[in-house]
Structure formats: structure tokens, C-alpha cells
Design a protein around this motif. Structure first.
Motif, PDB file in Angstrom:
ATOM      1  N   VAL A  44     -18.078  65.331  54.225  1.00 34.47           N
ATOM      2  CA  VAL A  44     -16.680  65.275  54.667  1.00 34.47           C
ATOM      3  C   VAL A  44     -16.489  66.116  55.925  1.00 34.47           C
ATOM      4  CG1 VAL A  44     -14.303  65.944  54.080  1.00 34.47           C
ATOM      5  CG2 VAL A  44     -15.709  64.723  52.418  1.00 34.47           C
ATOM      6  N   ALA A  45     -17.081  67.303  55.959  1.00 36.44           N
ATOM      7  CA  ALA A  45     -16.969  68.157  57.147  1.00 36.44           C
ATOM      8  C   ALA A  45     -17.599  67.479  58.365  1.00 36.44           C
ATOM      9  CB  ALA A  45     -17.627  69.508  56.881  1.00 36.44           C
ATOM     10  N   LYS A  46     -18.762  66.888  58.183  1.00 37.01           N
ATOM     11  CA  LYS A  46     -19.460  66.216  59.294  1.00 37.01           C
ATOM     12  C   LYS A  46     -18.651  65.025  59.806  1.00 37.01           C
ATOM     13  CE  LYS A  46     -24.063  64.353  60.424  1.00 37.01           C
ATOM     14  NZ  LYS A  46     -23.759  62.987  60.894  1.00 37.01           N
ATOM     15  N   LYS A  47     -18.150  64.214  58.879  1.00 31.46           N
ATOM     16  CA  LYS A  47     -17.357  63.043  59.258  1.00 31.46           C
ATOM     17  C   LYS A  47     -16.111  63.459  60.026  1.00 31.46           C
ATOM     18  CE  LYS A  47     -15.086  59.051  57.001  1.00 31.46           C
ATOM     19  NZ  LYS A  47     -13.661  59.353  57.156  1.00 31.46           N
ATOM     20  N   THR A  48     -15.444  64.491  59.550  1.00 25.59           N
ATOM     21  CA  THR A  48     -14.237  64.970  60.218  1.00 25.59           C
ATOM     22  C   THR A  48     -14.558  65.478  61.614  1.00 25.59           C
ATOM     23  OG1 THR A  48     -13.336  65.613  58.059  1.00 25.59           O
ATOM     24  CG2 THR A  48     -12.259  66.515  60.009  1.00 25.59           C
ATOM     25  N   ALA A  49     -15.624  66.267  61.749  1.00 18.97           N
ATOM     26  CA  ALA A  49     -16.011  66.802  63.061  1.00 18.97           C
ATOM     27  C   ALA A  49     -16.317  65.676  64.043  1.00 18.97           C
ATOM     28  CB  ALA A  49     -17.221  67.726  62.908  1.00 18.97           C
ATOM     29  N   GLU A  50     -17.052  64.682  63.582  1.00 22.05           N
ATOM     30  CA  GLU A  50     -17.426  63.585  64.475  1.00 22.05           C
ATOM     31  C   GLU A  50     -16.217  62.757  64.878  1.00 22.05           C
ATOM     32  OE1 GLU A  50     -22.058  63.052  62.974  1.00 22.05           O
ATOM     33  OE2 GLU A  50     -20.512  61.679  62.220  1.00 22.05           O
ATOM     34  N   GLU A  51     -15.280  62.571  63.952  1.00 19.78           N
ATOM     35  CA  GLU A  51     -14.083  61.804  64.293  1.00 19.78           C
ATOM     36  C   GLU A  51     -13.149  62.568  65.218  1.00 19.78           C
ATOM     37  OE1 GLU A  51     -12.795  60.698  60.357  1.00 19.78           O
ATOM     38  OE2 GLU A  51     -13.751  58.731  60.551  1.00 19.78           O
ATOM     39  N   LEU A  52     -13.308  63.878  65.246  1.00 19.60           N
ATOM     40  CA  LEU A  52     -12.548  64.697  66.194  1.00 19.60           C
ATOM     41  C   LEU A  52     -13.263  64.825  67.541  1.00 19.60           C
ATOM     42  CD1 LEU A  52     -11.299  67.490  63.776  1.00 19.60           C
ATOM     43  CD2 LEU A  52      -9.879  65.826  64.976  1.00 19.60           C
ATOM     44  N   GLY A  53     -14.448  64.217  67.654  1.00 21.53           N
ATOM     45  CA  GLY A  53     -15.136  64.167  68.939  1.00 21.53           C
ATOM     46  C   GLY A  53     -16.282  65.141  69.115  1.00 21.53           C
ATOM     47  N   TYR A  54     -16.650  65.867  68.072  1.00 20.70           N
ATOM     48  CA  TYR A  54     -17.767  66.813  68.137  1.00 20.70           C
ATOM     49  C   TYR A  54     -19.055  66.152  67.650  1.00 20.70           C
ATOM     50  CZ  TYR A  54     -13.948  70.211  68.365  1.00 20.70           C
ATOM     51  OH  TYR A  54     -12.809  70.897  68.720  1.00 20.70           O
ATOM     52  N   THR A  55     -20.172  66.765  67.961  1.00 18.86           N
ATOM     53  CA  THR A  55     -21.395  66.457  67.228  1.00 18.86           C
ATOM     54  C   THR A  55     -21.472  67.441  66.065  1.00 18.86           C
ATOM     55  OG1 THR A  55     -22.681  67.911  68.684  1.00 18.86           O
ATOM     56  CG2 THR A  55     -22.637  65.567  69.244  1.00 18.86           C
ATOM     57  N   ALA A  56     -22.189  67.059  65.022  1.00 10.23           N
ATOM     58  CA  ALA A  56     -22.227  67.912  63.835  1.00 10.23           C
ATOM     59  C   ALA A  56     -23.580  67.821  63.163  1.00 10.23           C
ATOM     60  CB  ALA A  56     -21.127  67.508  62.859  1.00 10.23           C
ATOM     61  N   ASN A  57     -24.065  68.971  62.713  1.00 10.38           N
ATOM     62  CA  ASN A  57     -25.297  69.047  61.931  1.00 10.38           C
ATOM     63  C   ASN A  57     -24.986  69.677  60.580  1.00 10.38           C
ATOM     64  OD1 ASN A  57     -26.887  68.073  64.029  1.00 10.38           O
ATOM     65  ND2 ASN A  57     -27.333  70.114  64.836  1.00 10.38           N
ATOM     66  N   VAL A  58     -25.626  69.166  59.530  1.00 10.24           N
ATOM     67  CA  VAL A  58     -25.484  69.756  58.200  1.00 10.24           C
ATOM     68  C   VAL A  58     -26.838  70.310  57.776  1.00 10.24           C
ATOM     69  CG1 VAL A  58     -24.868  69.384  55.786  1.00 10.24           C
ATOM     70  CG2 VAL A  58     -23.672  68.108  57.581  1.00 10.24           C
ATOM     71  N   ALA A  59     -26.849  71.580  57.372  1.00  8.23           N
ATOM     72  CA  ALA A  59     -28.062  72.225  56.864  1.00  8.23           C
ATOM     73  C   ALA A  59     -27.730  72.884  55.533  1.00  8.23           C
ATOM     74  CB  ALA A  59     -28.577  73.263  57.860  1.00  8.23           C
TER      75      ALA A  59
END
Length: 312
Positions: A44-59
Motif C-alpha cells: 500500500v505504501a509503495k502504490k501510494t508513493a508511485e501514484e503520487l509520482g515518486y519511485t519506491a523501494n520496499v525492503a
């Protein structure tokens, strides 16, 4: 916004395309994505970040503070514009958060707290005391007001474990004929829940109930009770609202689960990070923010519309 609207928005609400003007990497560090709760948190955090225009990594640090520290080093090296962190340890994660802050990265904690305020821009967690009281009352309704029971306790390094246990006690001590005859630490883990339940059963064959700090431990307990042929006599309660727990509620094996709104606060943490990056403020007055839990029982389980989402 109502709780129902927030829960629905976490999964279903489309993001505004115009929000895609942001840029930069948001690093997301969760505990262990093998657990559906933490998997949902990261996704959910990754999806939200990407939809706001960021790149996102989950570790994932998997509860190890050394791994967590290394992952924060990587976030710094990669020049992350924000860090979304589910901390590994209430005390042991303070140094990792401090390191990110010193590197100029705003930190937003989700699900678990650290024992220091003023470092993270926000700490967004379930209202564990409220959720535990909600679950304990449902548990009493299932088992009755007299008999011996046992408790499965989460990871002692996580403040949520003690908060939930205290919340159970607040309710259960009102019933003097309910006697806790055993408690075991099972570290939020299904396999450990199974093993500890076997030991508890051997020592206390006459128990009528198991109250558990999370769903994974509860599901392990159910497996042990089934194996011993005692699931019909022993009522089990969970905490998290995981898909497997919901299926167990439907099957009549789990009396209830307390839904943690992880899909809500994982999204909200990223939105606050976005607001801070753009405006220098989270938009929220307090660092520590509590999100109320919901009870899932056989009566409303059909309103579970997706992982950790309950329509009201």
C-alpha cells in the motif's frame, strides 16, 4: 472523513493524476513480508508513493536491528527523499532513525513506535489498547465468564505486544472466575504459536480459551488444537484482520479477529511524507497518531472486501 471512507480509500480510491509532479525515491522498510500484514503495509505504501509520482523501494529487516541499520544506510546512499519505516525495536531502532534524520531524510514510522519522540516526523499506529479491549470483550462473549485460559504474547521488543496484553488484562480482570494459567511468547509467528500452544496444552489440558496478540500466533494455536482434537472445546481470538484469519472466522475456527487498519495508515504515512516534502509540514498537529481498530466476527465477516479492509 469517516472511518469507512478512509478504509475504502486505502485500496479503492483512485489517485489524482495531477499529483504526479513529485519526484525522488521513497524507501519503505517493513518487518517481514511473509506475514500478510506487513506485505500489505509495504504494498500500500509503495502504490501510494508511485501514484503520487515518486519511485519506491520496499525492503525488510525481519526484526533484526543490524539489518535495519544497513537498509537505512542504503536509503541514505540512494538519496531517499523520505523513509517509511516499521521499526524493528522500540529502543534498538532509535539509532537507525537518528542516522536517517542526521542525513536529512524525514522519517515516518508505521505500525510500531520507538521510545523517543521528536526524531520521526510522524508515528502512525493502530490504537492497540482500544483494539485489545474490543477483542477481549468479544473473547469473553465467546468463552463465557469462568474457566482457565492462556495467552500468546507477541515480540517483547515491540511495544504493541505489551500494549495489547495490557488491554486484554483491563477487560479480563473484571471477570475473577476467568483465570490465566499460562502465557508464552510466540513472537508474532505461526510456527511458534503452534509450538507454544502444544506446550501450553500439555501443562493445562483443561483450558477453555486462547487469547492471542496476533493472527499468526492464533492460527498456529488453532493448528495445535486441531491436532489435539480440542478445537471444539477451546475458543481462540486473534488480532490483525489478516486474510487467513478472516477465512478461519468464516470456518468457525477463530471466534474473531481485531482488524488493524494498516491499509489506512500505510497510505496516510506516505501522504504525510509527500506533504512534508512539498510544504515542510505533515499537515497533522501531532507526531503520534492512533487509528482505531475494528472487530471482525461471523456477523460482519462478509464485509471484508480486501486485505485488511472492512466496509462499515
Amino acid at each position: 472523513m469517516t472511518r469507512r471512507a478512509l478504509l475504502a480509500a486505502a485500496v479503492a480510491m483512485p489517485m489524482m493524476a495531477g499529483a504526479a509532479s513529485a519526484e525522488g525515491l521513497i524507501t519503505i522498510i517493513v518487518n517481514d513480508p511473509a506475514n500478510p500484514y506487513w506485505f500489505t503495509e509495504g504494498e500500500v505504501a509503495k502504490k501510494t508513493a508511485e501514484e503520487l509520482g515518486y519511485t519506491a523501494n520496499v525492503a525488510a529487516h525481519r526484526g533484526d536491528t543490524n539489518t535495519e541499520s544497513t537498509l537505512v544506510d542504503t536509503a541514505i546512499t540512494n538519496q531517499s527523499v523520505a523513509l517509511i519505516l516499521d521499526p524493528a525495536n522500540a529502543d534498538g531502532s532509535v539509532g537507525a532513525v537518528q542516522k536517517a534524520v542526521d542525513a536529512g531524510i524525514p522519517v515516518f514510522l508505521v505500525n510500531a513506535e520507538i521510545n523517543q519522540e521528536g526524531l520521526a516526523k510522524a508515528q502512525l499506529v493502530s490504537n492497540n489498547a482500544q483494539g485489545a479491549a474490543l477483542g477481549a470483550q468479544a473473547w469473553v462473549e465467546a468463552v463465557g465468564d469462568a474457566g482457565n485460559y492462556v495467552e500468546l504474547f507477541g515480540a517483547p521488543s515491540d511495544n504493541n505486544a505489551q500494549t495489547r496484553s495490557n488491554g486484554f488484562e483491563t477487560v479480563l480482570t473484571q471477570y475473577p472466575d476467568l483465570v490465566k494459567v499460562g502465557q508464552e511468547v510466540a513472537n508474532w509467528d505461526r510456527t511458534q504459536g503452534y509450538q507454544k500452544m502444544q506446550s501450553l496444552l500439555q501443562a493445562n489440558p483443561d483450558i477453555i480459551g486462547v487469547i492471542s496478540g496476533n493472527d499468526e500466533m492464533a492460527l498456529g494455536a488453532i493448528a495445535a488444537l486441531k491436532e489435539a482434537g480440542k478445537l471444539e472445546q477451546v475458543k481462540v481470538g486473534g488480532f490483525d484482520g489478516s486474510p487467513d484469519a478472516v477465512e478461519a472466522v468464516k470456518a468457525g475456527e477463530l471466534q474473531y479477529t481485531v482488524l488493524q487498519p494498516v491499509a489506512v495508515f500505510a497510505e496516510e504515512a506516505v501522504r504525510q511524507a509527500d506533504n512534508f516534502i512539498k510544504n515542510g509540514t505533515t499537515g497533522v498537529d501531532t507526531e503520534k497518531q492512533l487509528f482505531d481498530c475494528l472487530l471482525i466476527t461471523a456477523d460482519n465477516v462478509d464485509n471484508y472486501t480486501g486485505p485488511f479492509v472492512l466496509e462499515q
